[in-house]
Design a protein around this motif. Sequence first.
Motif, PDB file in Angstrom:
ATOM      1  N   TYR A   1      53.303 -59.371 -42.134  1.00 54.45           N
ATOM      2  CA  TYR A   1      54.271 -58.314 -42.467  1.00 54.45           C
ATOM      3  C   TYR A   1      53.760 -56.933 -42.046  1.00 54.45           C
ATOM      4  N   ASP A   2      52.459 -56.728 -42.060  1.00 51.71           N
ATOM      5  CA  ASP A   2      51.919 -55.437 -41.600  1.00 51.71           C
ATOM      6  C   ASP A   2      52.243 -55.210 -40.124  1.00 51.71           C
ATOM      7  N   VAL A   3      52.143 -56.274 -39.327  1.00 54.24           N
ATOM      8  CA  VAL A   3      52.484 -56.146 -37.899  1.00 54.24           C
ATOM      9  C   VAL A   3      53.972 -55.810 -37.765  1.00 54.24           C
ATOM     10  N   MET A   4      54.802 -56.502 -38.545  1.00 49.44           N
ATOM     11  CA  MET A   4      56.250 -56.264 -38.477  1.00 49.44           C
ATOM     12  C   MET A   4      56.590 -54.843 -38.943  1.00 49.44           C
ATOM     13  N   ASP A   5      55.939 -54.393 -40.006  1.00 49.40           N
ATOM     14  CA  ASP A   5      56.246 -53.059 -40.547  1.00 49.40           C
ATOM     15  C   ASP A   5      55.823 -51.950 -39.593  1.00 49.40           C
ATOM     16  N   ALA A   6      54.811 -52.235 -38.776  1.00 53.02           N
ATOM     17  CA  ALA A   6      54.349 -51.228 -37.815  1.00 53.02           C
ATOM     18  C   ALA A   6      55.243 -51.202 -36.572  1.00 53.02           C
ATOM     19  N   ALA A   7      56.049 -52.239 -36.377  1.00 51.85           N
ATOM     20  CA  ALA A   7      56.930 -52.294 -35.199  1.00 51.85           C
ATOM     21  C   ALA A   7      58.285 -52.876 -35.599  1.00 51.85           C
ATOM     22  N   PRO A   8      58.976 -52.192 -36.530  1.00 54.80           N
ATOM     23  CA  PRO A   8      60.193 -52.781 -37.122  1.00 54.80           C
ATOM     24  C   PRO A   8      61.355 -52.940 -36.143  1.00 54.80           C
ATOM     25  N   ASP A   9      61.288 -52.265 -34.988  1.00 55.76           N
ATOM     26  CA  ASP A   9      62.359 -52.444 -34.003  1.00 55.76           C
ATOM     27  C   ASP A   9      62.032 -53.560 -33.017  1.00 55.76           C
ATOM     28  N   PHE A  10      60.828 -54.056 -33.088  1.00 55.08           N
ATOM     29  CA  PHE A  10      60.418 -55.128 -32.169  1.00 55.08           C
ATOM     30  C   PHE A  10      60.356 -56.466 -32.910  1.00 55.08           C
ATOM     31  N   TYR A  11      59.691 -56.458 -34.061  1.00 52.26           N
ATOM     32  CA  TYR A  11      59.690 -57.641 -34.930  1.00 52.26           C
ATOM     33  C   TYR A  11      60.610 -57.318 -36.105  1.00 52.26           C
ATOM     34  N   ILE A  12      61.839 -57.788 -36.015  1.00 51.53           N
ATOM     35  CA  ILE A  12      62.882 -57.393 -36.959  1.00 51.53           C
ATOM     36  C   ILE A  12      62.972 -58.446 -38.060  1.00 51.53           C
ATOM     37  N   GLY A  13      62.478 -58.113 -39.220  1.00 51.80           N
ATOM     38  CA  GLY A  13      62.451 -59.074 -40.330  1.00 51.80           C
ATOM     39  C   GLY A  13      63.849 -59.434 -40.784  1.00 51.80           C
ATOM     40  N   HIS A  14      64.040 -60.689 -41.185  1.00 53.80           N
ATOM     41  CA  HIS A  14      65.370 -61.087 -41.687  1.00 53.80           C
ATOM     42  C   HIS A  14      65.562 -60.634 -43.138  1.00 53.80           C
ATOM     43  N   ALA A  15      64.617 -60.930 -43.996  1.00 54.50           N
ATOM     44  CA  ALA A  15      64.769 -60.632 -45.424  1.00 54.50           C
ATOM     45  C   ALA A  15      64.453 -59.171 -45.707  1.00 54.50           C
ATOM     46  N   ARG A  16      65.124 -58.635 -46.707  1.00 57.40           N
ATOM     47  CA  ARG A  16      64.764 -57.296 -47.174  1.00 57.40           C
ATOM     48  C   ARG A  16      63.375 -57.328 -47.780  1.00 57.40           C
ATOM     49  N   ARG A  17      62.706 -56.171 -47.663  1.00 50.92           N
ATOM     50  CA  ARG A  17      61.305 -56.100 -48.057  1.00 50.92           C
ATOM     51  C   ARG A  17      61.011 -56.577 -49.476  1.00 50.92           C
ATOM     52  N   GLU A  18      61.924 -56.255 -50.400  1.00 55.34           N
ATOM     53  CA  GLU A  18      61.652 -56.559 -51.808  1.00 55.34           C
ATOM     54  C   GLU A  18      61.609 -58.061 -52.068  1.00 55.34           C
ATOM     55  N   CYS A  19      62.116 -58.849 -51.128  1.00 48.74           N
ATOM     56  CA  CYS A  19      62.231 -60.274 -51.431  1.00 48.74           C
ATOM     57  C   CYS A  19      61.743 -61.136 -50.270  1.00 48.74           C
TER      58      CYS A  19
END
Length: 379
Positions: A293-311
């Motif tokens: 998740y740290d990698v995703m959070d540092a590049a949120p437009d490249f690794y776009i998480g499906h779930a909202r952060r809280e869950c």
Amino acid sequence: MSTATAADQRVYNFSAGPAVLPVPVLEQARDEMLCLPGVGASILEISHRSAAFTAIIEAAEANIRKLLGVPDDYAVLFLQGGGRLQFWMTAANLIGELGAFKGKSADYLLTGSWGKQAMAEAKKVAPVRVAYDSSGSNYDRLPAPFCAGEPAMDLDPDAAYVHYTCNETIQGVQFPSEPDTGGVPLVCDASSDFMHKKLDVTKYGLIYACAQKNAGPAGVTIVIVNKALVADASPNLPIYCNYNTHIAEKSLNNTAPTFSIYIVKLVTEWLLREFGDLDAVYKQNQMKAKLLYDVMDAAPDFYIGHARRECRSLMNVAFRLPSDELTDAFLSGAKKRGLSDLKGHRSVGGARASIYNAMPVAGVECLRDYMLEFKNQQG
Ligand SMILES: *Cc1c(COP(=O)(O)O)cnc(C)c1O
């Protein structure tokens, strides 16, 4: 001749299920395959009523009780039929014509594909209500208070139970803690995060988990049930589909899935030996998920998480890349590195890394390094 051993050829397997198992468990199963110590035959060849198998199923149960702190008024069962039979069986034993709470309905929280399927099966038995549904956003969130700004659950105080899926394997959405139902019993599908952390079992009426995600191989489903909750289910239920049968006969009414239960015993022994308790397991799971998740959070437009952060899930990390071409390049590059089964479920697309208890930290680090490198090359 190649000197590579089978162990050398193992990849880091991010499959959602059946999924990675601990290497020491596989090695012990291999070593004992011809002959269980002192038994003279293999686990595949002995009676489910033999003393040797009785010791195995009792040890598996004792380990689960110890890891999760299961109180005595709860039974621990080893059943067949997978998660899917439980979708129907929970409803049949509790609501509907033959259920312990005949005439009542049940509430369902739909936070992903599995919860939706669970409700569809329950509906065949008796009326059910939708108490929350995030299908409009393809199941990326949870009700308030877990996700701010979302509607709260719309609960029926008179419901027989509230069913929820604590970890939605496909969408990678996980409840950080139990929903508050104001005293209505919780029925929980814990198939993909069973034993990933300690639970307060007394908060639940019934927990079920097919083993092939986080607890063992396919073929066995573990059920932890408050005996009083199901006591009034009708004896006219099919014998296999009545929890009281399995409570009375200690999961040995019919031929139990002996090999699968044996592997669950080895997995739970491994957890106790390697970690000591589920708090330590949880700590490692949090650490592993944070690496990705740290990698995703540092590049949120490249690794776009499906779930909202809280869950977002500690077990199934679901993300998309900006295009299908990049997704394909990402997945094929991963495969070349020995990082396998990262393709997302077709209903979500993108990639999904399942990082269950048995996924080594080194495997997640390897994926993290690859994600960073791929982003630097393409981003
Ligand atoms: C895999 C899974 C199931 C289905 O299990 P089967 O054993 O294939 O029926 C049910 N619920 C969840 C959350 C799952 O991950």
